[in-house]
Write a protein that holds these residues in place. Sequence first.
Motif, PDB file in Angstrom:
ATOM      1  N   PRO A  59      60.218  73.811  42.144  1.00  0.00           N
ATOM      2  CA  PRO A  59      60.481  72.434  41.717  1.00  0.00           C
ATOM      3  C   PRO A  59      61.760  71.928  42.373  1.00  0.00           C
ATOM      4  CG  PRO A  59      60.923  73.972  39.938  1.00  0.00           C
ATOM      5  CD  PRO A  59      60.295  74.755  41.039  1.00  0.00           C
ATOM      6  N   PRO A  60      61.787  70.655  42.695  1.00  0.00           N
ATOM      7  CA  PRO A  60      62.981  70.123  43.351  1.00  0.00           C
ATOM      8  C   PRO A  60      64.186  70.179  42.418  1.00  0.00           C
ATOM      9  CG  PRO A  60      61.539  68.339  42.686  1.00  0.00           C
ATOM     10  CD  PRO A  60      60.801  69.628  42.424  1.00  0.00           C
ATOM     11  N   PRO A  61      65.352  70.393  42.979  1.00  0.00           N
ATOM     12  CA  PRO A  61      66.534  70.437  42.117  1.00  0.00           C
ATOM     13  C   PRO A  61      66.791  69.058  41.520  1.00  0.00           C
ATOM     14  CG  PRO A  61      67.172  70.435  44.421  1.00  0.00           C
ATOM     15  CD  PRO A  61      65.671  70.556  44.390  1.00  0.00           C
ATOM     16  N   PRO A  62      67.346  69.034  40.338  1.00  0.00           N
ATOM     17  CA  PRO A  62      67.603  67.728  39.726  1.00  0.00           C
ATOM     18  C   PRO A  62      68.630  66.966  40.562  1.00  0.00           C
ATOM     19  CG  PRO A  62      68.633  69.481  38.459  1.00  0.00           C
ATOM     20  CD  PRO A  62      67.792  70.132  39.520  1.00  0.00           C
ATOM     21  N   PRO A  63      68.474  65.659  40.615  1.00  0.00           N
ATOM     22  CA  PRO A  63      69.428  64.883  41.401  1.00  0.00           C
ATOM     23  C   PRO A  63      70.822  64.973  40.785  1.00  0.00           C
ATOM     24  CG  PRO A  63      68.025  63.436  40.115  1.00  0.00           C
ATOM     25  CD  PRO A  63      67.494  64.836  39.959  1.00  0.00           C
ATOM     26  N   PRO A  64      71.838  64.936  41.617  1.00  0.00           N
ATOM     27  CA  PRO A  64      73.192  65.014  41.058  1.00  0.00           C
ATOM     28  C   PRO A  64      73.440  63.836  40.128  1.00  0.00           C
ATOM     29  CG  PRO A  64      73.254  64.474  43.394  1.00  0.00           C
ATOM     30  CD  PRO A  64      71.824  64.772  43.047  1.00  0.00           C
ATOM     31  N   SER A  65      74.076  64.147  39.064  1.00  0.00           N
ATOM     32  CA  SER A  65      74.309  63.126  38.057  1.00  0.00           C
ATOM     33  C   SER A  65      75.470  62.234  38.483  1.00  0.00           C
ATOM     34  CB  SER A  65      74.605  63.791  36.714  1.00  0.00           C
ATOM     35  OG  SER A  65      74.905  62.822  35.755  1.00  0.00           O
TER      36      SER A  65
END
Length: 106
Positions: A59-65
Amino acid sequence: MPGLIRGVARTAVVAGTASAVHGRVQRRQAEKFADRDAAAAAQRNAAYEQEVVYQAPPPPPPPPSQASGAAATDVVSQLKALAELRDQGILTEQEFAAQKSKILGG
């Protein structure tokens, strides 16, 4: 003439028997090849399914917050502004500590 009829009858019996045997052999071979093909297809499908499972992309890494980074920068700038006000003598040490605890959530 009876010899001719006997020869034709014998030829018909031999041809009929050969045809029946040939049909039975063909059916057996068709069943054997169908079983072999079904087993090969099942093996291919199992290998494909296993390959698909192993090649599933992570799964793609979560976008930086952006919000947390902006919030951290905002907290730092607020603390710097409070420190400047304290250094200028506008805020007392107690007022600075109270505002600092509000900003830090404590």
